[in-house]
Design a protein around this motif. Structure first.
Motif, PDB file in Angstrom:
ATOM      1  N   ASP A  96       0.833  -1.209   0.000  1.00  0.00           N
ATOM      2  CA  ASP A  96       0.000   0.000   0.000  1.00  0.00           C
ATOM      3  C   ASP A  96       0.867   1.258   0.000  1.00  0.00           C
ATOM      4  O   ASP A  96       0.498   2.286  -0.572  1.00  0.00           O
ATOM      5  CB  ASP A  96      -0.917   0.017   1.228  1.00  0.00           C
ATOM      6  CG  ASP A  96      -2.002  -1.039   1.144  1.00  0.00           C
ATOM      7  OD1 ASP A  96      -2.175  -1.630   0.060  1.00  0.00           O
ATOM      8  OD2 ASP A  96      -2.671  -1.291   2.169  1.00  0.00           O
ATOM      9  N   PHE A 168      -2.686  -5.173  -2.781  1.00  0.00           N
ATOM     10  CA  PHE A 168      -2.896  -3.719  -2.649  1.00  0.00           C
ATOM     11  C   PHE A 168      -4.358  -3.478  -2.277  1.00  0.00           C
ATOM     12  O   PHE A 168      -5.267  -3.927  -2.977  1.00  0.00           O
ATOM     13  CB  PHE A 168      -2.558  -3.036  -3.974  1.00  0.00           C
ATOM     14  CG  PHE A 168      -2.816  -1.552  -3.991  1.00  0.00           C
ATOM     15  CD1 PHE A 168      -2.292  -0.717  -3.015  1.00  0.00           C
ATOM     16  CD2 PHE A 168      -3.568  -0.986  -5.013  1.00  0.00           C
ATOM     17  CE1 PHE A 168      -2.524   0.655  -3.051  1.00  0.00           C
ATOM     18  CE2 PHE A 168      -3.803   0.377  -5.064  1.00  0.00           C
ATOM     19  CZ  PHE A 168      -3.273   1.204  -4.074  1.00  0.00           C
ATOM     20  N   PRO A 170      -6.500  -0.307  -1.386  1.00  0.00           N
ATOM     21  CA  PRO A 170      -6.826   1.107  -1.150  1.00  0.00           C
ATOM     22  C   PRO A 170      -8.179   1.237  -0.470  1.00  0.00           C
ATOM     23  O   PRO A 170      -9.078   0.415  -0.675  1.00  0.00           O
ATOM     24  CB  PRO A 170      -6.859   1.676  -2.574  1.00  0.00           C
ATOM     25  CG  PRO A 170      -7.186   0.505  -3.443  1.00  0.00           C
ATOM     26  CD  PRO A 170      -6.575  -0.693  -2.798  1.00  0.00           C
TER      27      PRO A 170
END
Length: 294
Positions: A96, A168, A170
Motif C-alpha cells: 500500500d 494492494f 486502497p
C-alpha cells in the motif's frame, strides 16, 4: 510509414488559417498563447493525425508495447515479493505504501520513449517535411505528449490491476480515486512535456537515451520507496523539497482515505507551475531548432 496531413483539403497559401503563417505553408514562430483560434483548430487536427501515427508505432513496435505492459508488472511483483518483506511501510502494508511511488517511477520510465521519439523526428528529417506542408509544426510535439500520456494510462491501469491481485488494498472512495487519478494525469502530462524538452535539447538519438535517464532516476530520489524520516538530514531536506515527493505522498494518502494535508495542494502548484514554464519554452525551442535545420 507515410503520414498524410493534406486530407482536410488545405493547400499552402490558400488563405488565413492554412498553416501557422496564414498561407505561406512554411511554418512560423510558434507561441502557445499566440495561435489564433482558427489555427488552434488546425493544430489540434494535425496533432490528431500525428497521434495516430505514434500509436501505430506503439502497436507495431513490440519492444515499446512490451515495455508499457511489462514494466508495471515487474516493478509491482519485485517490490511486493522480493523486497517487500524487508522494508518498513511506515505503519501500513508495504504494498500500500510503495505502489503510489511505483506509479511515479513508471511514468518517469515511460517518458524516455518520448525523449527519443522527439529527437528522432527532429534530427531524422521528418520535421523538415512537415514544415514544407501547410501543417502546424507544434503538432509533432503535441502528438508525442498525447501518446506518452496514453502509454502511461495503460501502464498505470495494468499496475493497479496487478497490485490489487497481490494485496494492494486502497480504502479511497470515488472522490479519493478521482483526485489521485487527476494528480497522476497531471504528472504524466508534465513529465511528457519535460521529456519533449529533453528530446529537443538532445543532438543525437544516442544522446536522447542518456538524457532520458534523468526522468528515470529522479523519481527514486523521493519518498517512493521508504519514508523520508529514515533518511539522513541533508538528503531528507532535498527529497522533501522536490516536486515529486508531495505528489507521491498525496496520492498515497488519497488512496488510503487519509487526510492529504497540504501535499495535494503543494503537488498541484509544483506541477502546474512546471507545465506553465515547460510548454511555451519547449515549443519555442523546438521551432528554433527546426528553423536552424532548414
Amino acid at each position: 510509414m507515410t503520414t498524410t496531413l493534406t486530407g482536410r483539403g488545405r493547400a499552402a497559401g490558400s488563405g488565413p488559417g492554412s498553416g501557422l503563417t496564414g498561407g505561406t505553408g512554411s511554418g512560423a514562430p510558434i507561441g502557445a498563447g499566440r495561435i489564433p483560434r482558427s489555427q488552434l483548430g488546425h493544430a489540434l487536427a494535425d496533432s490528431r493525425v500525428l497521434l495516430g501515427r505514434d500509436l501505430k508505432h506503439l502497436l507495431r513496435n513490440p519492444e515499446q508495447f512490451f515495455q508499457a505492459i511489462s514494466l508495471p508488472i515487474i516493478l509491482t511483483l519485485l517490490f511486493r515479493y522480493l523486497l517487500g518483506g524487508a522494508i518498513n511501510g511506515g505503519g501500513q502494508p508495504y504494498i500500500d505504501y510503495v505502489l503510489p511511488g511505483l506509479m511515479a517511477i513508471t511514468i518517469g520510465f515511460n517518458s524516455t520513449t518520448t525523449v527519443v521519439g522527439v529527437t528522432a523526428d527532429l534530427r531524422g528529417g521528418l520535421v523538415e517535411r512537415f514544415r514544407s506542408m501547410p501543417a502546424t509544426t507544434p503538432a509533432v510535439l503535441i502528438a508525442h505528449v498525447a501518446a506518452g500520456v496514453l502509454r502511461n494510462v495503460v501502464s498505470l491501469t495494468v499496475m493497479i490491476a496487478v497490485g490489487l491481485a497481490v494485496g494492494f488494498r486502497p480504502h479511497a472512495g470515488l472522490g479519493g480515486w478521482l483526485a489521485a487519478a487527476g494528480l497522476l494525469l497531471l504528472l504524466a502530462i508534465a513529465m511528457s512535456w519535460l521529456a519533449a524538452l529533453l528530446g529537443v535539447l538532445a543532438t543525437t538519438v544516442e544522446g536522447a537515451n542518456g538524457l532520458g535517464m534523468i526522468l528515470v532516476f529522479v523519481p527514486y530520489l523521493t519518498s517512493a520507496m521508504v519514508p523520508t524520516a529514515t533518511m539522513p538530514a541533508a538528503l531528507r531536506a532535498v527529497v522533501d523539497n522536490q516536486p515529486l515527493t508531495p505528489l507521491i505522498d498525496a496520492v498515497r494518502k488519497l488512496l488510503a482515505d487519509a487526510p492529504s494535508g497540504g501535499s495535494a495542494i503543494a503537488a498541484s502548484l509544483w506541477w502546474v507551475g512546471i507545465l506553465a514554464v515547460t510548454v511555451p519554452g519547449t515549443l519555442r525551442l523546438f521551432e528554433h531548432r527546426a528553423r536552424r535545420r532548414r
